[in-house]
Design a protein around this motif. Structure first.
Motif, PDB file in Angstrom:
ATOM      1  N   LEU A   1       0.733  -0.952   0.123  1.00  0.00           N
ATOM      2  CA  LEU A   1       0.068   0.019  -0.049  1.00  0.00           C
ATOM      3  C   LEU A   1       0.965   1.352  -0.162  1.00  0.00           C
ATOM      4  CD1 LEU A   1      -2.127  -1.225   2.942  1.00  0.00           C
ATOM      5  CD2 LEU A   1      -2.833  -1.454   0.282  1.00  0.00           C
ATOM      6  N   PRO A   2       0.863   2.150  -0.912  1.00  0.00           N
ATOM      7  CA  PRO A   2       1.919   3.088  -1.269  1.00  0.00           C
ATOM      8  C   PRO A   2       1.955   4.020  -0.042  1.00  0.00           C
ATOM      9  CG  PRO A   2       0.127   2.985  -2.908  1.00  0.00           C
ATOM     10  CD  PRO A   2      -0.017   1.740  -2.225  1.00  0.00           C
ATOM     11  N   TRP A   3       0.733   4.371   0.562  1.00  0.00           N
ATOM     12  CA  TRP A   3       0.840   5.283   1.854  1.00  0.00           C
ATOM     13  C   TRP A   3       1.467   4.821   3.099  1.00  0.00           C
ATOM     14  CZ3 TRP A   3      -3.638   2.990  -0.338  1.00  0.00           C
ATOM     15  CH2 TRP A   3      -4.148   1.893   0.300  1.00  0.00           C
ATOM     16  N   LEU A   4       2.131   3.636   3.126  1.00  0.00           N
ATOM     17  CA  LEU A   4       2.662   3.009   4.000  1.00  0.00           C
ATOM     18  C   LEU A   4       4.176   3.472   4.142  1.00  0.00           C
ATOM     19  CD1 LEU A   4       1.271  -0.557   4.342  1.00  0.00           C
ATOM     20  CD2 LEU A   4       0.518   1.455   5.544  1.00  0.00           C
ATOM     21  N   ALA A   5       4.607   3.854   2.707  1.00  0.00           N
ATOM     22  CA  ALA A   5       6.209   4.184   2.564  1.00  0.00           C
ATOM     23  C   ALA A   5       6.728   5.040   3.727  1.00  0.00           C
ATOM     24  CB  ALA A   5       6.309   4.394   1.302  1.00  0.00           C
ATOM     25  N   GLN A   6       5.957   6.200   3.715  1.00  0.00           N
ATOM     26  CA  GLN A   6       6.429   7.275   4.618  1.00  0.00           C
ATOM     27  C   GLN A   6       6.232   6.873   6.192  1.00  0.00           C
ATOM     28  OE1 GLN A   6       4.643  11.349   4.091  1.00  0.00           O
ATOM     29  NE2 GLN A   6       5.894  11.879   5.576  1.00  0.00           N
ATOM     30  N   PRO A   7       5.304   6.384   6.571  1.00  0.00           N
ATOM     31  CA  PRO A   7       5.237   6.024   8.109  1.00  0.00           C
ATOM     32  C   PRO A   7       6.340   4.762   8.279  1.00  0.00           C
ATOM     33  CG  PRO A   7       2.845   5.724   7.004  1.00  0.00           C
ATOM     34  CD  PRO A   7       3.795   6.255   6.126  1.00  0.00           C
ATOM     35  N   VAL A   8       6.376   3.841   7.423  1.00  0.00           N
ATOM     36  CA  VAL A   8       7.478   2.737   7.673  1.00  0.00           C
ATOM     37  C   VAL A   8       8.820   3.330   7.787  1.00  0.00           C
ATOM     38  CG1 VAL A   8       8.860   1.102   6.708  1.00  0.00           C
ATOM     39  CG2 VAL A   8       6.136   1.008   6.535  1.00  0.00           C
ATOM     40  N   ALA A   9       9.078   4.227   6.991  1.00  0.00           N
ATOM     41  CA  ALA A   9      10.516   4.914   7.323  1.00  0.00           C
ATOM     42  C   ALA A   9      10.539   5.851   8.146  1.00  0.00           C
ATOM     43  CB  ALA A   9      10.652   6.034   5.853  1.00  0.00           C
ATOM     44  N   GLU A  10       9.478   6.582   8.800  1.00  0.00           N
ATOM     45  CA  GLU A  10       9.623   7.286   9.863  1.00  0.00           C
ATOM     46  C   GLU A  10       9.521   6.524  11.310  1.00  0.00           C
ATOM     47  OE1 GLU A  10       7.292  11.287   8.334  1.00  0.00           O
ATOM     48  OE2 GLU A  10       6.248   9.981   9.770  1.00  0.00           O
ATOM     49  N   THR A  11       8.763   5.483  11.438  1.00  0.00           N
ATOM     50  CA  THR A  11       8.712   4.560  12.502  1.00  0.00           C
ATOM     51  C   THR A  11      10.080   3.999  12.791  1.00  0.00           C
ATOM     52  OG1 THR A  11       6.582   4.211  11.996  1.00  0.00           O
ATOM     53  CG2 THR A  11       7.649   2.834  13.362  1.00  0.00           C
TER      54      THR A  11
END
Ligand code: ZN
Length: 337
Positions: A15-25
């Motif tokens: 799911l493309p909207w997960l890329a940023q929260p994954v990197a931040e987490t």
């Protein structure tokens, strides 16, 4: 249409909207127990998989899992020895994340919706053993509200003090559904839902026709919109539903599982009530909406729907139940304006 749950060889989350929260987490969170929370149908489970896969990844992974190393391959084939995926049977059987003694094909009983005490005990034993590939171990538990009181209590000590190198990821739609003792032992990581345009772009990329109608039908939750499309509901069918119910025609729900049919009727009742006080319907196109016969009639229909929703395992004929609920709806709605 099959939506993957893990990072594939492209190195991108499903799911493309997960890329940023994954990197931040990955950059910010140092806790050993994270509580991932986000509305159902926005990708909390996939978020958990992406973090677990990144922690176990043996390749280049500043932003997330590489998708191509030995560890990522093992996650993709659901065989990673250092990843324990703890889902209730009703979720893990269709997804194929089986536990050691699972026999979904032989089991005559309905799959359990709870994470059971013996499953939690097995996971606690498992984290006590040494990591096979040397990058630590991860337990992914989803949804955490599927823990019953006993299994939640069994998990407390491990949540507070897991063996070194062990991380726990708990997914939940709403942290308020969990015991305070569970909540207080985890660091919270909220998952921001995708914007409407991100969700629509993703649905269209999955080949979903009438994406905007189905996204509204699903209350803005893209995975639920995709599930509606996969179940054969299209925009024309959804748009025809309000007037069919106003006519008392239950055939529009023929073949629908009862929980989905009741959910659709509750959305219609909600939209009719909003419209009755001059608001914009949320789940159905405004042009598709019949008028209502007043808020008292709608409230009474809403209560009948809520009672039916509380008993989703009905002892009597499902077709009769839906006919009764649609007939009740036809008394609260009218095609005359
Ligand atoms: Zn990798």
């Amino acid at each position: 249409m099959v939506v993957g749950t893990v990072v594939d060889e492209s190195g991108l989350p499903p799911l493309p909207w997960l890329a940023q929260p994954v990197a931040e987490t990955l950059a910010r969170q140092r806790g050993h127990a994270l509580l991932l929370h986000g509305a159902e149908g926005t990708g909390t489970l996939e978020f958990g998989f992406a973090l677990a896969q990144a922690w176990l990844c043996e390749g280049e992974h500043a932003q997330g899992a590489c998708g191509r190393c030995g560890s990522c391959r093992l996650v993709q084939s659901k065989l990673h020895p250092d990843l324990m995926v703890l889902l209730p049977q009703a979720l893990r059987w269709p997804l194929g994340w089986l536990l050691a003694d699972d026999k979904p094909d032989d089991d005559k009983k309905k799959p359990s919706k709870q994470v059971r005490i013996e499953e939690v005990r097995a996971a606690i034993d498992w984290v006590g053993k040494t990591s096979s590939r040397g990058r630590g171990k991860v337990v992914l538990l989803h949804p955490a509200e599927a823990l019953n009181l006993q299994s939640a209590n069994a998990l407390l000590k491990t949540l507070e003090e897991p063996p070194p190198g062990t991380r726990l990821l708990l997914g939940v739609s709403d942290p308020a559904l969990l015991l305070p003792t569970i909540r207080s032992r985890c660091q919270r990581v909220p998952l921001t839902p995708p914007t409407e345009s991100e969700a629509l772009a993703w649905l269209e990329g999955q080949g979903v026709a009438d994406a905007a109608v189905l996204l509204a039908a699903a209350g803005g939750r893209p995975l639920q919109a995709a599930a509606l499309a996969a179940a054969g509901v299209d925009g024309a069918h959804w748009t025809a539903l309000p007037r069919a119910v106003a006519r008392g025609d239950a055939s529009v729900l023929a073949g629908w599982p009862v929980p989905r049919a009741i959910d659709a009727l509750q959305k219609l009742c909600h939209d009719a009530a909003v419209q009755a006080v001059g608001g914009r319907p949320r789940h159905f196109p405004a042009a598709a909406m019949p008028a209502s016969r007043g808020s008292a009639a709608l409230a009474e229909w809403g209560r009948a729907l809520a009672r039916a929703a509380r008993h989703d395992e009905h002892p009597w004929n499902e077709g009769l139940l839906l006919e009764a609920l649609v007939s009740h709806g036809s008394r609260a709605l009218t095609l005359r304006s």
